[in-house]
Structures are given as structure tokens and as C-alpha cells.
Scaffold this motif. Structure first.
Motif, PDB file in Angstrom:
ATOM      1  N   ALA A 173       0.835  -1.206   0.000  1.00 15.17           N
ATOM      2  CA  ALA A 173       0.000   0.000   0.000  1.00 15.17           C
ATOM      3  C   ALA A 173       0.866   1.252   0.000  1.00 15.17           C
ATOM      4  N   THR A 174       1.977   1.208   0.716  1.00 18.18           N
ATOM      5  CA  THR A 174       2.877   2.368   0.780  1.00 18.18           C
ATOM      6  C   THR A 174       3.509   2.651  -0.581  1.00 18.18           C
ATOM      7  N   VAL A 175       3.997   1.608  -1.237  1.00 17.63           N
ATOM      8  CA  VAL A 175       4.605   1.779  -2.563  1.00 17.63           C
ATOM      9  C   VAL A 175       3.568   2.295  -3.562  1.00 17.63           C
ATOM     10  N   ARG A 176       2.348   1.769  -3.480  1.00 14.36           N
ATOM     11  CA  ARG A 176       1.280   2.222  -4.383  1.00 14.36           C
ATOM     12  C   ARG A 176       0.975   3.701  -4.158  1.00 14.36           C
ATOM     13  N   THR A 177       0.948   4.116  -2.905  1.00  6.27           N
ATOM     14  CA  THR A 177       0.680   5.521  -2.583  1.00  6.27           C
ATOM     15  C   THR A 177       1.805   6.424  -3.070  1.00  6.27           C
ATOM     16  N   ILE A 178       3.047   5.980  -2.921  1.00 10.19           N
ATOM     17  CA  ILE A 178       4.195   6.758  -3.401  1.00 10.19           C
ATOM     18  C   ILE A 178       4.109   6.972  -4.909  1.00 10.19           C
ATOM     19  N   ARG A 179       3.759   5.920  -5.628  1.00 15.18           N
ATOM     20  CA  ARG A 179       3.644   6.024  -7.087  1.00 15.18           C
ATOM     21  C   ARG A 179       2.520   6.977  -7.477  1.00 15.18           C
ATOM     22  N   GLN A 180       1.400   6.915  -6.757  1.00 12.21           N
ATOM     23  CA  GLN A 180       0.289   7.830  -7.038  1.00 12.21           C
ATOM     24  C   GLN A 180       0.713   9.274  -6.801  1.00 12.21           C
ATOM     25  N   ASN A 181       1.408   9.507  -5.694  1.00  9.74           N
ATOM     26  CA  ASN A 181       1.843  10.867  -5.369  1.00  9.74           C
ATOM     27  C   ASN A 181       2.826  11.402  -6.409  1.00  9.74           C
ATOM     28  N   LEU A 182       3.748  10.548  -6.831  1.00  9.61           N
ATOM     29  CA  LEU A 182       4.711  10.977  -7.845  1.00  9.61           C
ATOM     30  C   LEU A 182       4.025  11.286  -9.170  1.00  9.61           C
ATOM     31  N   PHE A 183       3.037  10.463  -9.539  1.00  8.33           N
ATOM     32  CA  PHE A 183       2.333  10.688 -10.801  1.00  8.33           C
ATOM     33  C   PHE A 183       1.597  12.026 -10.782  1.00  8.33           C
ATOM     34  N   TRP A 184       0.817  12.254  -9.733  1.00  8.98           N
ATOM     35  CA  TRP A 184       0.016  13.479  -9.692  1.00  8.98           C
ATOM     36  C   TRP A 184       0.880  14.724  -9.525  1.00  8.98           C
ATOM     37  N   ALA A 185       1.970  14.606  -8.759  1.00 11.92           N
ATOM     38  CA  ALA A 185       2.874  15.753  -8.614  1.00 11.92           C
ATOM     39  C   ALA A 185       3.526  16.081  -9.953  1.00 11.92           C
ATOM     40  N   PHE A 186       3.968  15.046 -10.674  1.00 12.32           N
ATOM     41  CA  PHE A 186       4.586  15.260 -11.976  1.00 12.32           C
ATOM     42  C   PHE A 186       3.565  15.840 -12.967  1.00 12.32           C
ATOM     43  N   PHE A 187       2.358  15.274 -12.985  1.00 14.88           N
ATOM     44  CA  PHE A 187       1.311  15.741 -13.889  1.00 14.88           C
ATOM     45  C   PHE A 187       0.963  17.205 -13.600  1.00 14.88           C
ATOM     46  N   TYR A 188       0.829  17.525 -12.319  1.00 16.49           N
ATOM     47  CA  TYR A 188       0.475  18.896 -11.919  1.00 16.49           C
ATOM     48  C   TYR A 188       1.559  19.879 -12.355  1.00 16.49           C
ATOM     49  N   ASN A 189       2.809  19.540 -12.096  1.00 18.39           N
ATOM     50  CA  ASN A 189       3.899  20.466 -12.420  1.00 18.39           C
ATOM     51  C   ASN A 189       4.077  20.649 -13.925  1.00 18.39           C
ATOM     52  N   VAL A 190       3.903  19.568 -14.680  1.00 21.47           N
ATOM     53  CA  VAL A 190       4.038  19.659 -16.135  1.00 21.47           C
ATOM     54  C   VAL A 190       2.985  20.599 -16.711  1.00 21.47           C
ATOM     55  N   ILE A 191       1.777  20.587 -16.152  1.00 22.65           N
ATOM     56  CA  ILE A 191       0.691  21.427 -16.666  1.00 22.65           C
ATOM     57  C   ILE A 191       0.756  22.844 -16.118  1.00 22.65           C
ATOM     58  N   CYS A 192       0.922  22.959 -14.801  1.00 21.15           N
ATOM     59  CA  CYS A 192       0.725  24.255 -14.147  1.00 21.15           C
ATOM     60  C   CYS A 192       1.944  25.181 -14.198  1.00 21.15           C
ATOM     61  N   LEU A 219      -2.389  23.640  -2.630  1.00 18.54           N
ATOM     62  CA  LEU A 219      -3.396  22.596  -2.796  1.00 18.54           C
ATOM     63  C   LEU A 219      -2.761  21.293  -3.275  1.00 18.54           C
ATOM     64  N   SER A 220      -1.749  21.394  -4.108  1.00 19.55           N
ATOM     65  CA  SER A 220      -1.035  20.210  -4.581  1.00 19.55           C
ATOM     66  C   SER A 220      -0.390  19.475  -3.418  1.00 19.55           C
ATOM     67  N   SER A 221       0.239  20.218  -2.528  1.00 25.91           N
ATOM     68  CA  SER A 221       0.871  19.596  -1.360  1.00 25.91           C
ATOM     69  C   SER A 221      -0.161  18.954  -0.444  1.00 25.91           C
ATOM     70  N   VAL A 222      -1.292  19.640  -0.285  1.00 24.80           N
ATOM     71  CA  VAL A 222      -2.358  19.101   0.566  1.00 24.80           C
ATOM     72  C   VAL A 222      -2.901  17.795  -0.006  1.00 24.80           C
ATOM     73  N   SER A 223      -3.038  17.751  -1.336  1.00 24.64           N
ATOM     74  CA  SER A 223      -3.562  16.535  -1.961  1.00 24.64           C
ATOM     75  C   SER A 223      -2.615  15.361  -1.769  1.00 24.64           C
ATOM     76  N   VAL A 224      -1.304  15.617  -1.843  1.00 20.23           N
ATOM     77  CA  VAL A 224      -0.316  14.563  -1.635  1.00 20.23           C
ATOM     78  C   VAL A 224      -0.369  14.055  -0.197  1.00 20.23           C
ATOM     79  N   VAL A 225      -0.433  14.988   0.746  1.00 21.38           N
ATOM     80  CA  VAL A 225      -0.519  14.596   2.158  1.00 21.38           C
ATOM     81  C   VAL A 225      -1.816  13.845   2.428  1.00 21.38           C
ATOM     82  N   GLY A 226      -2.927  14.332   1.865  1.00 20.72           N
ATOM     83  CA  GLY A 226      -4.208  13.671   2.055  1.00 20.72           C
ATOM     84  C   GLY A 226      -4.216  12.256   1.493  1.00 20.72           C
ATOM     85  N   ASN A 227      -3.614  12.084   0.327  1.00 24.12           N
ATOM     86  CA  ASN A 227      -3.525  10.752  -0.266  1.00 24.12           C
ATOM     87  C   ASN A 227      -2.684   9.817   0.597  1.00 24.12           C
ATOM     88  N   SER A 228      -1.614  10.362   1.181  1.00 28.18           N
ATOM     89  CA  SER A 228      -0.755   9.556   2.048  1.00 28.18           C
ATOM     90  C   SER A 228      -1.475   9.143   3.324  1.00 28.18           C
TER      91      SER A 228
END
Length: 236
Positions: A173-192, A219-228
Motif C-alpha cells: 500500500a505504501t509503494v502504491r501511494t508513493i507512485r500515485q503521489n509521484l504521478f500526480w505531482a509530476f502531472f500537476y507540475n508539467v501542466i501548471c 493545494l497540490s501539497s495538501v492533496s499529496v498529504v491527504g492521499n498519504s
């Protein structure tokens, strides 16, 4: 007069006679998941007795939990074939190896790795240390030997196989969450980030307000923390 105490193999290697009644008694003990120890002089065995390490009440449940999450379970033991078979039957293990020396356990782990399998080794004794060192994931029991705990990457505080399944479930579950956080952080930064830098201004005249950009970053940081924090809801 010299006396010996050991298993059947030791007596046969030394050419010591093993009476039929003692061999039968040893087989009866081994079928009860006990290790038979012969005692005798240099010519013949005089007695047989048994020692046993009682199966923990949670062992069968722990094996079942590991199998339920897709783990293929092997039992490696130095006990004889009959004792190993009796123990394996009680905890529902189909894959087991008996009469294994420490180096043979390590070789077995290496052979599985060469088949492309990822190996998690669980052990608590000195004779497990070599295999623990070779395994991809090494887990020692808290009540085990210091050598096993020093070699292992993970030490469980309780000698309970249920905790092994729980540790694997939590790590997945931890590895899955890390991958999700990395994906959304990368996606957010590439767009925004390009938008905040004015990428759209030459085409649309749009400029992102710095306050909105700062709020979006927060908000991006909050979403990562919330997902974790969702890890707290993982059932282990």
C-alpha cells in the motif's frame, strides 16, 4: 565408555546399530511433529527421546493470510522428512524442504531468485542468517537470535506470522501511494508551471495570478498529504 546422542543419520554414519523397536518409536514421534534423538554407546542405540518446538497457535492463520495475498510459501527446516511433513500438514504448507543445512537454505533461496522470483525470507535462528542475507526481503522475529536480527532488514516485535502478512500488505500500500503521489505531482507540475510562467500569454493573453498560483501549489501539497493519510485506513 563413550556415548553419543544425535539423529538417525549420525548413528548410521558411525556404524552404530539401531534396533527396530527404537526406529519404530522414532517414526511414531516424528509423525507427531517431534524430532527424535537417539542415545547410545559406540555399538548400539540404547534409547530414543524427542524434542519439539510447539507450533504457535497463530502459525496456520499466518500462513493462510500470506497465501491469501498471493505469496507462495516454502518451509525450510533442518528437521527430518517425517517431522517436516507433519508440521507442514498442520499449517497447510505444500512446499517444504527437510534436513537442510544453513548453506543449503541459502542455495535454495538463490535457486528461486534465478527463476526470477522475489524472495522474502523469514527466520529467527543462526542457521537462517545466511539465507536471510541473500533474500530480497529479510524478516527476523523479535524473539530470535541476535545474528538473525542483525542480518535482517525488518525485525518484527512479535513472533507472529500474521505480522509478516501485515507488513507485506502495508508495504504494498505504501509503494502504491508513493507512485500515485509521484504521478500526480509530476502531472500537476508539467501542466501548471508552464501556465504560471506565461506560456499561454502570447496566444490568449492569459496570465495566472501569483496568489492563485501559490494557492494551487499549496493545494497540490495538501492533496499529496491527504492521499498519504489514506494509509491509515489500510486493513492489515
Amino acid at each position: 565408555m563413550n556415548y553419543l546422542a544425535g539423529n538417525e543419520k549420525l548413528f548410521r554414519q558411525n556404524g552404530i546399530d539401531l534396533p527396530a523397536e527404537l526406529l519404530q518409536a522414532a517414526q511414531d514421534l516424528q509423525q507427531q511433529a517431534k524430532t527424535a534423538i537417539f542415545f547410545g554407546d559406540t555399538t548400539t542405540a540404547l534409547a530414543v527421546f524427542a524434542v519439539s518446538d510447539p507450533i504457535k497457535p497463530t502459525a496456520a492463520e499466518g500462513i493462510k493470510a500470506l497465501q491469501a495475498i498471493g505469496i507462495e510459501v516454502y518451509m525450510l527446516t533442518g528437521d527430518n522428512q517425517q517431522t517436516a511433513a507433519a508440521v507442514a500438514g498442520q499449517v497447510n504448507i505444500t512446499n517444504y524442504k527437510a534436513e537442510m543445512l544453513p548453506n543449503e537454505k541459502a542455495e535454495f533461496v538463490k535457486a528461486l531468485q534465478q527463476q526470477g522470483k522475489t524472495i522474502a525470507m523469514v527466520g529467527d535462528g543462526i542457521n537462517d542468517a545466511q539465507a536471510l542475507a541473500l533474500a530480497d526481503v529479510s524478516i527476523a522475529m523479535g524473539q530470535g537470535t541476535d545474528v538473525a536480527m542483525d542480518v535482517a532488514g525488518i525485525t518484527l516485535m512479535r513472533s507472529d506470522l500474521n505480522q509478516v502478512a501485515a507488513a507485506i500488505t502495508l508495504s504494498r500500500a505504501t509503494v502504491r501511494t508513493i507512485r500515485q503521489n509521484l504521478f500526480w505531482a509530476f502531472f500537476y507540475n508539467v501542466i501548471c508551471i508552464p501556465v504560471a510562467a506565461g506560456l499561454l500569454f502570447p496566444f490568449t493573453g492569459f496570465l495566472l495570478n501569483p496568489m492563485i498560483a501559490g494557492a494551487a501549489m499549496a493545494l497540490s501539497s495538501v492533496s499529496v498529504v491527504g492521499n498519504s493519510l489514506r494509509l491509515k485506513s489500510v486493513k492489515i
